[in-house]
Design a protein around this motif. Sequence first.
Motif, PDB file in Angstrom:
ATOM      1  N   LEU A 115       0.817  -1.223   0.000  1.00 39.65           N
ATOM      2  CA  LEU A 115       0.000   0.000   0.000  1.00 39.65           C
ATOM      3  C   LEU A 115       0.847   1.268   0.000  1.00 39.65           C
ATOM      4  CD1 LEU A 115      -2.824   1.176  -0.042  1.00 39.65           C
ATOM      5  CD2 LEU A 115      -2.868   1.052   2.459  1.00 39.65           C
ATOM      6  N   PRO A 116       1.882   1.376   0.857  1.00 42.07           N
ATOM      7  CA  PRO A 116       2.753   2.563   0.760  1.00 42.07           C
ATOM      8  C   PRO A 116       3.400   2.707  -0.609  1.00 42.07           C
ATOM      9  CG  PRO A 116       3.113   1.467   2.853  1.00 42.07           C
ATOM     10  CD  PRO A 116       2.225   0.562   2.047  1.00 42.07           C
ATOM     11  N   LEU A 117       3.730   1.574  -1.244  1.00 38.30           N
ATOM     12  CA  LEU A 117       4.297   1.636  -2.596  1.00 38.30           C
ATOM     13  C   LEU A 117       3.309   2.303  -3.553  1.00 38.30           C
ATOM     14  CD1 LEU A 117       6.388   0.830  -4.784  1.00 38.30           C
ATOM     15  CD2 LEU A 117       5.201  -1.379  -4.948  1.00 38.30           C
ATOM     16  N   GLN A 118       2.044   1.886  -3.491  1.00 40.21           N
ATOM     17  CA  GLN A 118       1.020   2.483  -4.357  1.00 40.21           C
ATOM     18  C   GLN A 118       0.831   3.970  -4.058  1.00 40.21           C
ATOM     19  OE1 GLN A 118      -2.668   0.045  -4.542  1.00 40.21           O
ATOM     20  NE2 GLN A 118      -1.485  -1.556  -3.548  1.00 40.21           N
ATOM     21  N   ILE A 119       0.823   4.308  -2.780  1.00 41.69           N
ATOM     22  CA  ILE A 119       0.612   5.708  -2.384  1.00 41.69           C
ATOM     23  C   ILE A 119       1.792   6.579  -2.812  1.00 41.69           C
ATOM     24  CG2 ILE A 119       0.387   7.266  -0.404  1.00 41.69           C
ATOM     25  CD1 ILE A 119      -1.263   5.086   0.974  1.00 41.69           C
ATOM     26  N   VAL A 120       3.020   6.039  -2.669  1.00 41.76           N
ATOM     27  CA  VAL A 120       4.217   6.793  -3.088  1.00 41.76           C
ATOM     28  C   VAL A 120       4.170   7.060  -4.591  1.00 41.76           C
ATOM     29  CG1 VAL A 120       6.711   6.613  -3.440  1.00 41.76           C
ATOM     30  CG2 VAL A 120       5.741   6.080  -1.210  1.00 41.76           C
ATOM     31  N   ILE A 121       3.768   6.051  -5.372  1.00 43.19           N
ATOM     32  CA  ILE A 121       3.654   6.232  -6.829  1.00 43.19           C
ATOM     33  C   ILE A 121       2.614   7.310  -7.144  1.00 43.19           C
ATOM     34  CG2 ILE A 121       2.927   5.148  -9.000  1.00 43.19           C
ATOM     35  CD1 ILE A 121       4.126   2.528  -7.953  1.00 43.19           C
ATOM     36  N   MET A 122       1.464   7.254  -6.448  1.00 41.90           N
ATOM     37  CA  MET A 122       0.423   8.265  -6.659  1.00 41.90           C
ATOM     38  C   MET A 122       0.924   9.663  -6.311  1.00 41.90           C
ATOM     39  SD  MET A 122      -3.071   6.537  -5.202  1.00 41.90           S
ATOM     40  CE  MET A 122      -3.565   4.872  -5.630  1.00 41.90           C
ATOM     41  N   LEU A 123       1.638   9.763  -5.193  1.00 45.31           N
ATOM     42  CA  LEU A 123       2.136  11.069  -4.753  1.00 45.31           C
ATOM     43  C   LEU A 123       3.193  11.617  -5.714  1.00 45.31           C
ATOM     44  CD1 LEU A 123       2.456  10.591  -0.878  1.00 45.31           C
ATOM     45  CD2 LEU A 123       0.999  12.242  -2.054  1.00 45.31           C
ATOM     46  N   VAL A 124       4.167  10.777  -6.069  1.00 46.49           N
ATOM     47  CA  VAL A 124       5.260  11.229  -6.949  1.00 46.49           C
ATOM     48  C   VAL A 124       4.720  11.625  -8.318  1.00 46.49           C
ATOM     49  CG1 VAL A 124       7.359  10.519  -8.148  1.00 46.49           C
ATOM     50  CG2 VAL A 124       7.042   9.916  -5.741  1.00 46.49           C
ATOM     51  N   MET A 125       3.940  10.723  -8.927  1.00 42.62           N
ATOM     52  CA  MET A 125       3.386  11.010 -10.256  1.00 42.62           C
ATOM     53  C   MET A 125       2.423  12.199 -10.191  1.00 42.62           C
ATOM     54  SD  MET A 125       4.730   8.889 -12.437  1.00 42.62           S
ATOM     55  CE  MET A 125       3.615   8.870 -13.845  1.00 42.62           C
ATOM     56  N   GLY A 126       1.630  12.262  -9.118  1.00 40.92           N
ATOM     57  CA  GLY A 126       0.665  13.356  -8.983  1.00 40.92           C
ATOM     58  C   GLY A 126       1.327  14.702  -8.790  1.00 40.92           C
ATOM     59  N   LEU A 127       2.353  14.740  -7.946  1.00 37.74           N
ATOM     60  CA  LEU A 127       3.053  16.009  -7.696  1.00 37.74           C
ATOM     61  C   LEU A 127       3.819  16.478  -8.935  1.00 37.74           C
ATOM     62  CD1 LEU A 127       4.309  15.387  -4.047  1.00 37.74           C
ATOM     63  CD2 LEU A 127       2.458  16.907  -4.784  1.00 37.74           C
ATOM     64  N   ILE A 128       4.377  15.535  -9.688  1.00 44.90           N
ATOM     65  CA  ILE A 128       5.055  15.903 -10.942  1.00 44.90           C
ATOM     66  C   ILE A 128       4.040  16.441 -11.948  1.00 44.90           C
ATOM     67  CG2 ILE A 128       6.325  15.008 -12.948  1.00 44.90           C
ATOM     68  CD1 ILE A 128       7.678  13.009 -11.078  1.00 44.90           C
ATOM     69  N   SER A 129       2.814  15.878 -11.909  1.00 43.73           N
ATOM     70  CA  SER A 129       1.794  16.279 -12.891  1.00 43.73           C
ATOM     71  C   SER A 129       1.397  17.748 -12.758  1.00 43.73           C
ATOM     72  CB  SER A 129       0.540  15.397 -12.735  1.00 43.73           C
ATOM     73  OG  SER A 129      -0.199  15.741 -11.574  1.00 43.73           O
ATOM     74  N   ILE A 130       1.472  18.295 -11.546  1.00 41.41           N
ATOM     75  CA  ILE A 130       1.020  19.685 -11.337  1.00 41.41           C
ATOM     76  C   ILE A 130       1.829  20.683 -12.164  1.00 41.41           C
ATOM     77  CG2 ILE A 130       0.735  21.523  -9.615  1.00 41.41           C
ATOM     78  CD1 ILE A 130       0.084  19.300  -7.569  1.00 41.41           C
ATOM     79  N   PRO A 131       3.182  20.691 -12.081  1.00 43.52           N
ATOM     80  CA  PRO A 131       3.936  21.624 -12.933  1.00 43.52           C
ATOM     81  C   PRO A 131       3.868  21.260 -14.416  1.00 43.52           C
ATOM     82  CG  PRO A 131       5.444  20.205 -11.714  1.00 43.52           C
ATOM     83  CD  PRO A 131       4.087  19.987 -11.145  1.00 43.52           C
ATOM     84  N   MET A 132       3.748  19.958 -14.718  1.00 42.99           N
ATOM     85  CA  MET A 132       3.683  19.546 -16.126  1.00 42.99           C
ATOM     86  C   MET A 132       2.380  20.015 -16.780  1.00 42.99           C
ATOM     87  SD  MET A 132       6.573  18.153 -16.645  1.00 42.99           S
ATOM     88  CE  MET A 132       6.348  17.420 -18.264  1.00 42.99           C
ATOM     89  N   LEU A 133       1.273  19.921 -16.045  1.00 42.34           N
ATOM     90  CA  LEU A 133      -0.005  20.395 -16.560  1.00 42.34           C
ATOM     91  C   LEU A 133      -0.005  21.926 -16.675  1.00 42.34           C
ATOM     92  CD1 LEU A 133      -2.457  18.050 -14.613  1.00 42.34           C
ATOM     93  CD2 LEU A 133      -2.053  18.038 -17.084  1.00 42.34           C
ATOM     94  N   ALA A 134       0.602  22.578 -15.694  1.00 36.23           N
ATOM     95  CA  ALA A 134       0.694  24.055 -15.737  1.00 36.23           C
ATOM     96  C   ALA A 134       1.499  24.509 -16.938  1.00 36.23           C
ATOM     97  CB  ALA A 134       1.329  24.564 -14.441  1.00 36.23           C
ATOM     98  N   LYS A 135       2.595  23.796 -17.225  1.00 35.30           N
ATOM     99  CA  LYS A 135       3.438  24.125 -18.395  1.00 35.30           C
ATOM    100  C   LYS A 135       2.663  23.938 -19.684  1.00 35.30           C
ATOM    101  CE  LYS A 135       7.824  22.754 -20.537  1.00 35.30           C
ATOM    102  NZ  LYS A 135       8.964  21.792 -20.448  1.00 35.30           N
ATOM    103  N   ALA A 136       1.870  22.851 -19.771  1.00 31.92           N
ATOM    104  CA  ALA A 136       1.072  22.581 -20.965  1.00 31.92           C
ATOM    105  C   ALA A 136      -0.028  23.644 -21.152  1.00 31.92           C
ATOM    106  CB  ALA A 136       0.456  21.179 -20.881  1.00 31.92           C
ATOM    107  N   ARG A 137      -0.620  24.091 -20.045  1.00 29.75           N
ATOM    108  CA  ARG A 137      -1.657  25.145 -20.133  1.00 29.75           C
ATOM    109  C   ARG A 137      -1.081  26.459 -20.616  1.00 29.75           C
ATOM    110  NH1 ARG A 137      -3.885  22.797 -15.404  1.00 29.75           N
ATOM    111  NH2 ARG A 137      -2.661  24.194 -14.089  1.00 29.75           N
ATOM    112  N   ASN A 138       0.134  26.770 -20.188  1.00 30.85           N
ATOM    113  CA  ASN A 138       0.800  28.020 -20.609  1.00 30.85           C
ATOM    114  C   ASN A 138       1.076  28.019 -22.112  1.00 30.85           C
ATOM    115  OD1 ASN A 138       0.795  29.069 -18.017  1.00 30.85           O
ATOM    116  ND2 ASN A 138       2.797  28.214 -17.515  1.00 30.85           N
ATOM    117  N   LYS A 139       1.314  26.828 -22.663  1.00 28.58           N
ATOM    118  CA  LYS A 139       1.626  26.742 -24.095  1.00 28.58           C
ATOM    119  C   LYS A 139       0.412  27.084 -24.956  1.00 28.58           C
ATOM    120  CE  LYS A 139       5.428  23.396 -24.084  1.00 28.58           C
ATOM    121  NZ  LYS A 139       5.870  22.041 -24.507  1.00 28.58           N
ATOM    122  N   ILE A 140      -0.796  26.731 -24.442  1.00 25.72           N
ATOM    123  CA  ILE A 140      -2.006  26.975 -25.250  1.00 25.72           C
ATOM    124  C   ILE A 140      -2.683  28.294 -24.877  1.00 25.72           C
ATOM    125  CG2 ILE A 140      -2.416  24.505 -25.594  1.00 25.72           C
ATOM    126  CD1 ILE A 140      -4.636  24.697 -23.488  1.00 25.72           C
ATOM    127  N   ALA A 141      -2.152  28.982 -23.855  1.00 26.81           N
ATOM    128  CA  ALA A 141      -2.744  30.246 -23.395  1.00 26.81           C
ATOM    129  C   ALA A 141      -2.548  31.344 -24.435  1.00 26.81           C
ATOM    130  CB  ALA A 141      -2.131  30.650 -22.069  1.00 26.81           C
TER     131      ALA A 141
END
Length: 353
Positions: free
Chosen positions: A327-353
């Motif tokens: 379970l901690p393995l699954q949660i760590v994957i969710m946290l790492v991938m999720g936290l990385i997604s925030i700046p990546m999504l923000a960068k993608a939004r800036n490109k289409i702005a």
Amino acid sequence: MEKNTKNPLKSILTIVISLAFAGFFLWFALKGLDFKVIQKSLAKANYWWVLFAGCFGIAAYWFRAIRWNLMLEPMGHRISNSNSLWSISFGYLMNLTIPRSGEVARATALYGVEKVPVDKSFGTIILERVVDLVCMVCFLGLTLIFKFNTILSFYHFVIDKKEEKDKFVPNFFERLMIKIGVNDFDAFYFYLKITVLVVFLIGLIIFYRFKKEKLINFGKGILQGLTSIFKLKQKGKFILYTIGIWVSYYFAAFLVCFALPETSNFTFDDGFFILVVGTFGMIVPASGGIGAFNLAMKFGFMALFISMGKSGELGGEIGLTYSFISLPLQIVIMLVMGLISIPMLAKARNKIA
């Protein structure tokens, strides 16, 4: 697009209920546990196998991202695989805060970077759940074929335990009911269920009356998303990626067994059983599956150990040890991938702005 106003009280209440579920199941799983046994098992674990299992957990994200792209294509939306991946990752991150909120968050995130209407993408997410359910039923079938003896052994174990303490012992709520004159609990629980059902139906009718137009439009978008599977241009790839997702899930669950000396001799059919039991545990709306997954693994490993002629108590302890790794393995994957997604999504939004 109409601005979405959220009720903070509703969100707080949902989180509190989710944490309550997690706390209850965790307490129930850990009741009467000897923590020293788990500490010894965790100290002996080979965490290279855990790392290997984590690679399959991340692979499932990628397969799901590509498959989502294939599902959106018939509606005229060709999105980038990276935006698909980060939207999915953000959705899983939100599930750690409010259970089941990730689906809406995922569709909303995709709209921000690809302008795919939320109702249409949400329809494909529902379709994903239907496809996942079919895959889950397939694994359940394999479990019934190869591990029926395990299920039967655990059933007899539970029945024997129940016969040992067949006397009715009222819980805290039932003691309160007795004080106010309730004695027939079979009738009480029956009428309570009927009352809850009636209130729920009345609530649905009122909600439909005031939100009729929005619900119809949203339903049309979802229907378009659901029917996209019949218009897939690359059905072979869709099936291939679906298999890839569930094979990844299987190995992410099964390989953790090799990290523990007590379960390193588990076979492939034991892996079917573990995946199915773990999935049932994750279905419970508890934050991150905490408590419910631990309890499911405790009972699941008890059943496996009993069917092997070993101690059910030892199986429960090893099952909890497994859950404290998996379970901690699954949660760590969710946290790492999720936290990385925030700046990546923000960068993608800036490109289409």
